[in-house]
Each structure stands twice: as structure tokens, then as C-alpha cells.
Design an enzyme around this catalytic site. Structure first.
Site, mmCIF file in Angstrom:
data_model
loop_
_atom_site.group_PDB
_atom_site.id
_atom_site.type_symbol
_atom_site.label_atom_id
_atom_site.label_comp_id
_atom_site.label_asym_id
_atom_site.label_seq_id
_atom_site.Cartn_x
_atom_site.Cartn_y
_atom_site.Cartn_z
ATOM 1 N N ASP A 136 40.707 40.938 36.366
ATOM 2 C CA ASP A 136 40.081 39.696 36.811
ATOM 3 C C ASP A 136 38.949 39.319 35.875
ATOM 4 O OD1 ASP A 136 39.624 37.840 39.465
ATOM 5 O OD2 ASP A 136 37.715 38.360 38.525
ATOM 6 N N TYR B 102 32.476 34.423 32.124
ATOM 7 C CA TYR B 102 32.080 35.783 31.757
ATOM 8 C C TYR B 102 31.973 35.973 30.248
ATOM 9 C CZ TYR B 102 33.682 36.747 36.560
ATOM 10 O OH TYR B 102 33.901 36.734 37.914
ATOM 11 N N LYS C 108 39.216 32.069 35.592
ATOM 12 C CA LYS C 108 38.630 31.041 36.451
ATOM 13 C C LYS C 108 38.018 29.936 35.613
ATOM 14 C CE LYS C 108 37.136 34.946 39.278
ATOM 15 N NZ LYS C 108 37.036 35.908 38.155
ATOM 16 N N HIS D 49 36.219 28.254 39.972
ATOM 17 C CA HIS D 49 35.243 29.318 40.172
ATOM 18 C C HIS D 49 34.276 29.014 41.324
ATOM 19 C CE1 HIS D 49 33.259 32.762 37.699
ATOM 20 N NE2 HIS D 49 33.117 32.959 38.989
#
Length: 277
Positions: free
Chosen positions: A46, A51, A76, A109
Site C-alpha cells: 500500500d 508518500y 492513492k 486519499h
């Protein structure tokens, strides 16, 4: 393949119930952490545009060398790309950064209720889904009222809702609403950033079973039916978090942990969070 049980999503896609999360893992450490997870037996990774480590996740998946269909990859949509066209472009960048032809799951997200119209964003994800470039689409951090709007104004029911869930925030009402509508719950911050690991209820169960508090907490998630993806860069911890399938909690254990609910978040409140980079 690993021995991790799978959850069947509302479109028939199978997702491993235990995955590996890469939130806050620096890009320089991500490839090795993901490789370690895959070598341990994880088959569900994930990540997210936000990120900043999609490239390293993709590199690890390729370097591991398993057939593509054996590794489930989620990403996401970043908060700055909620407009319809922006969402389509951002998804294409994610695929490019990951070096993949398709994603197994792509999520919005955050709903960002005061920033834009997340139903427009969802319609972009519907187009991505219909094109076959994402095998399933879903949302993250959506509350019931956000989901109700999607039901009223769009066509595809989200496959998952990834929300903060842990023993201090059990989210049973939202989880039940998801189940009622065929939406699987994914739990982020599953150990409340470590806050629950010293709880006397959890430590007593762990001591009785000869397990760690983290293992007990993650097992609680699994027995409640949620999809969970702990993260670590430490090989021993990555392996420890995977060893969840050779013991069980009693119904009384599960109930005692659920009763720890305080409604206490470790992350932002989706009703008010509107941060855009």
C-alpha cells in the site's frame, strides 16, 4: 503465494487481508523494506502519491520477480489533483512512477469537503476503472455523509474505504455502514502509532498467548474482518507483523479490545481536513 487470507471485494477482485504499508518510509529505504516484506510473504503493498515513494515500490516489485498478478499494489490520489482532468493525469503519473501497466486498487486519499467536489474526482476514477487500468477503485478517509453523496451522484460503489481504525478508534458504525453497502474496510494506523501497545488489556492478552502486543492488535483487526497493512523498516518487525495466522483471539479477547474505544484519532479528522500541497 503466501498463506494470507483474501477478502473478496464487491467486484470480485481478491485482496490479501494483510499487506505492507510504506507511509513515512523514506524513498531511500523503501525498496529494501518492500523487498524484505515480499521475501517474508507479504503480497499486498500500500503506497500513495503523497508518500513520495511510488518509484521505489515499483522497483522492489519488479526486482522481487514474482508474476505481476501475485502482488497486489494500491496507490492513492494526491490532494492537489481532485479536478477531473488532474485526477486522470495524476493516475497516469502514478502508473509511470510505479512502472506498472495496471494498478490493483486506486483510492481518493481524502474527501477534502471544503476544497472541491469529490464526486467529480470519483467520476475520474470511474473512468480509470472502466478503462481497465485499475482493477478496483475506492476511497480513503470518507465519512458516511461523503459515501452517501457518492451513492446519490455516481455509479460505481467504492470497493474499499481506508480509514483510521485501532483499539482506541474502533469506527464500528462506519465499518458497519461499509459492510451494508459492500464496501470493505481497510485500517490505517492499526496500532495507533504504538499508543495501544502498552495498554494493560492488550499486554495481558499478549502475555497469555506468548505473543507481542502488536501481534495481538493486528490479529484483532483480522478477526474483525478488516484489511490491515502495518509498516516497518526493521526486518525482524516486518516478519513479526506477518506471523498472525498461527494463533487466534477468543471472542472475549476481541470484545475486550474493542471495548477500549475512546474515539481517539492519531490523524486528521476527515470532516475538517482540507490540506492541499
Amino acid at each position: 503465494m503466501s498463506s494470507v487470507p483474501a477478502v473478496t471485494l464487491n467486484n470480485g477482485v481478491l485482496i490479501p487481508q494483510l499487506g505492507f504499508g510504506v507511509y513515512q518510509i523514506p524513498p531511500k529505504d523503501t525498496r529494501q523494506a518492500v523487498l524484505t516484506a515480499l521475501e517474508t510473504g507479504y503480497r499486498h503493498i500500500d503506497t500513495a502519491e503523497m508518500y513520495g515513494n511510488e518509484k521505489e515500490v515499483g522497483q522492489a516489485v519488479r526486482d522481487f520477480g514474482a508474476p505481476r498478478e501475485e502482488v497486489f499494489v494500491t496507490s492513492k490520489l494526491n490532494n492537489g489533483f481532485h479536478a477531473y482532468g488532474d485526477a486522470l493525469s495524476a493516475f497516469a503519473r502514478s502508473l509511470d512512477d510505479l512502472g506498472l501497466e495496471t494498478l490493483d486498487l486506486f483510492l481518493i486519499h481524502w474527501p477534502l469537503p471544503e476544497v472541491g467536489d469529490f464526486t467529480e474526482t470519483w467520476k475520474a476514477l470511474e473512468e480509470i476503472y472502466r478503462s481497465g487500468r485499475a482493477k478496483a477503485i475506492g476511497v480513503s478517509n470518507f465519512q458516511r455523509k461523503h459515501l452517501d453523496r457518492l451513492f446519490q451522484e455516481t455509479e460505481v460503489v467504492p470497493a474499499v474505504n481506508q480509514i483510521e481504525v485501532h483499539p482506541y478508534l474502533v469506527q464500528d458504525d462506519l465499518r458497519a455502514f461499509g459492510t451494508e453497502h459492500g464496501i470493505a474496510t481497510e485500517a490505517w494506523s492499526p496500532i495507533a502509532q504504538g499508543k495501544v501497545l502498552g495498554d494493560p488489556v492488550i499486554t495481558a492478552i499478549a502475555e497469555r498467548l506468548g505473543r507481542t502486543p502488536a501481534q495481538v492488535t493486528l490479529r484483532w483487526h483480522l478477526q474483525r474482518g478488516d484489511i490491515v497493512f502495518p509498516k516497518s523498516v526493521t526486518p525482524a518487525r516486518i516478519e513479526e507483523n506477518f506471523r498472525l495466522f498461527d494463533f487466534e483471539l477468543t471472542a472475549q479477547d476481541v470484545a475486550a479490545i474493542t471495548a477500549l474505544d475512546r474515539g481517539e484519532r492519531t490523524g486528521p479528522d476527515p470532516d475538517t481536513f482540507n490540506w492541499v500541497p
